[in-house]
Scaffold this motif. Structure first.
Motif, PDB file in Angstrom:
ATOM      1  N   HIS A  54       0.848  -1.194   0.000  1.00 41.14           N
ATOM      2  CA  HIS A  54       0.000   0.000   0.000  1.00 41.14           C
ATOM      3  C   HIS A  54       0.882   1.241   0.000  1.00 41.14           C
ATOM      4  CE1 HIS A  54      -3.937  -1.814   0.490  1.00 41.14           C
ATOM      5  NE2 HIS A  54      -3.380  -2.673   1.328  1.00 41.14           N
ATOM      6  N   ILE A  55       0.422   2.258  -0.694  1.00 44.22           N
ATOM      7  CA  ILE A  55       1.144   3.520  -0.765  1.00 44.22           C
ATOM      8  C   ILE A  55       0.864   4.370   0.469  1.00 44.22           C
ATOM      9  CG2 ILE A  55       1.411   5.662  -2.100  1.00 44.22           C
ATOM     10  CD1 ILE A  55       0.563   3.948  -4.592  1.00 44.22           C
ATOM     11  N   ILE A  96       5.205  -1.520   2.386  1.00 43.46           N
ATOM     12  CA  ILE A  96       5.762  -2.845   2.692  1.00 43.46           C
ATOM     13  C   ILE A  96       4.958  -3.887   1.907  1.00 43.46           C
ATOM     14  CG2 ILE A  96       6.189  -4.584   4.476  1.00 43.46           C
ATOM     15  CD1 ILE A  96       8.017  -2.142   4.732  1.00 43.46           C
ATOM     16  N   TRP A  97       5.671  -4.702   1.149  1.00 42.65           N
ATOM     17  CA  TRP A  97       5.042  -5.790   0.389  1.00 42.65           C
ATOM     18  C   TRP A  97       4.664  -6.905   1.353  1.00 42.65           C
ATOM     19  CZ3 TRP A  97       3.713  -6.025  -4.692  1.00 42.65           C
ATOM     20  CH2 TRP A  97       3.370  -7.278  -5.204  1.00 42.65           C
ATOM     21  N   ARG A  98       3.483  -7.483   1.169  1.00 41.48           N
ATOM     22  CA  ARG A  98       3.054  -8.577   2.039  1.00 41.48           C
ATOM     23  C   ARG A  98       2.444  -9.705   1.230  1.00 41.48           C
ATOM     24  NH1 ARG A  98      -0.669  -4.729   3.764  1.00 41.48           N
ATOM     25  NH2 ARG A  98       1.167  -3.512   3.348  1.00 41.48           N
ATOM     26  N   PHE A 126       5.201  -6.834  -8.267  1.00 41.08           N
ATOM     27  CA  PHE A 126       6.409  -6.741  -7.453  1.00 41.08           C
ATOM     28  C   PHE A 126       7.481  -5.877  -8.114  1.00 41.08           C
ATOM     29  CE2 PHE A 126      10.335  -8.137  -5.374  1.00 41.08           C
ATOM     30  CZ  PHE A 126       9.970  -7.889  -4.058  1.00 41.08           C
ATOM     31  N   GLU A 127       7.580  -5.914  -9.432  1.00 43.31           N
ATOM     32  CA  GLU A 127       8.564  -5.056 -10.110  1.00 43.31           C
ATOM     33  C   GLU A 127       8.203  -3.578  -9.927  1.00 43.31           C
ATOM     34  OE1 GLU A 127       9.077  -6.298 -14.171  1.00 43.31           O
ATOM     35  OE2 GLU A 127       9.803  -8.282 -13.567  1.00 43.31           O
ATOM     36  N   PHE A 132       8.993   1.576  -6.930  1.00 48.50           N
ATOM     37  CA  PHE A 132       8.429   2.477  -5.925  1.00 48.50           C
ATOM     38  C   PHE A 132       9.416   2.677  -4.772  1.00 48.50           C
ATOM     39  CE2 PHE A 132       6.136   2.724  -1.846  1.00 48.50           C
ATOM     40  CZ  PHE A 132       5.461   3.934  -2.007  1.00 48.50           C
ATOM     41  N   LYS A 133      10.025   1.592  -4.300  1.00 53.41           N
ATOM     42  CA  LYS A 133      10.970   1.679  -3.185  1.00 53.41           C
ATOM     43  C   LYS A 133      12.234   2.455  -3.568  1.00 53.41           C
ATOM     44  CE  LYS A 133      10.285   0.253   0.369  1.00 53.41           C
ATOM     45  NZ  LYS A 133       9.578   0.835   1.522  1.00 53.41           N
TER      46      LYS A 133
END
Length: 139
Positions: A54-55, A96-98, A126-127, A132-133
């Motif tokens: 989430h952003i 944070i990716w979950r 995911f890419e 984004f990160k």
């Protein structure tokens, strides 16, 4: 927040009673106003949920019944948290990716969210998350 700033495990108040325990989420138990509540259940064996970041939205996950693993990725490292107690919740910060996996039979995952559903707040690839990160916009 823990030293990795990936997540925080929050112990909810647990009121012991011979008739059964009770846990409460109110006031400043979690660090945001709850605007959405949903839950995952009857997840087939071997299935996964999540697979996004989430952003802006914060989420707090609780295993109300059974257990499941939450794989968290912050862009440079990964950790796996097993949730299996209804009085311990996992706070997932923004960005944070979950991935939720290894659901036990009969498990129920309660999710408390800081905002209502908004598709534009999701990063589902995911890419795109990795970009984004790194502060790179995919346009």
């Amino acid at each position: 927040m823990n030293k990795a700033a990936f997540y925080e495990l929050i112990h909810l108040p647990k009121i012991h009673d011979t008739r059964g325990n009770l846990s409460v989420i109110e006031g400043d138990t979690i660090p945001f106003e709850i605007k959405r509540v949903y839950y995952l259940y009857d997840v087939p064996s071997g299935s996964e949920r999540g697979g996004h970041a989430h952003i802006e939205q914060l989420e707090f996950l609780i295993a109300l019944s059974g257990s499941f693993d939450v794989v968290l990725k912050n862009g440079t490292s990964e950790t796996i948290i097993t949730l299996n107690k209804p009085n311990i919740g996992l706070l997932i910060p923004i960005g944070i990716w979950r991935e939720l996996q290894n659901f036990s039979s009969g498990s129920v995952c309660l999710v408390l969210a800081s905002d209502v559903f908004a598709e534009e707040d999701y990063i589902r690839d995911f890419e795109d998350f990795e970009l984004f990160k790194k502060g790179i916009s995919k346009t």
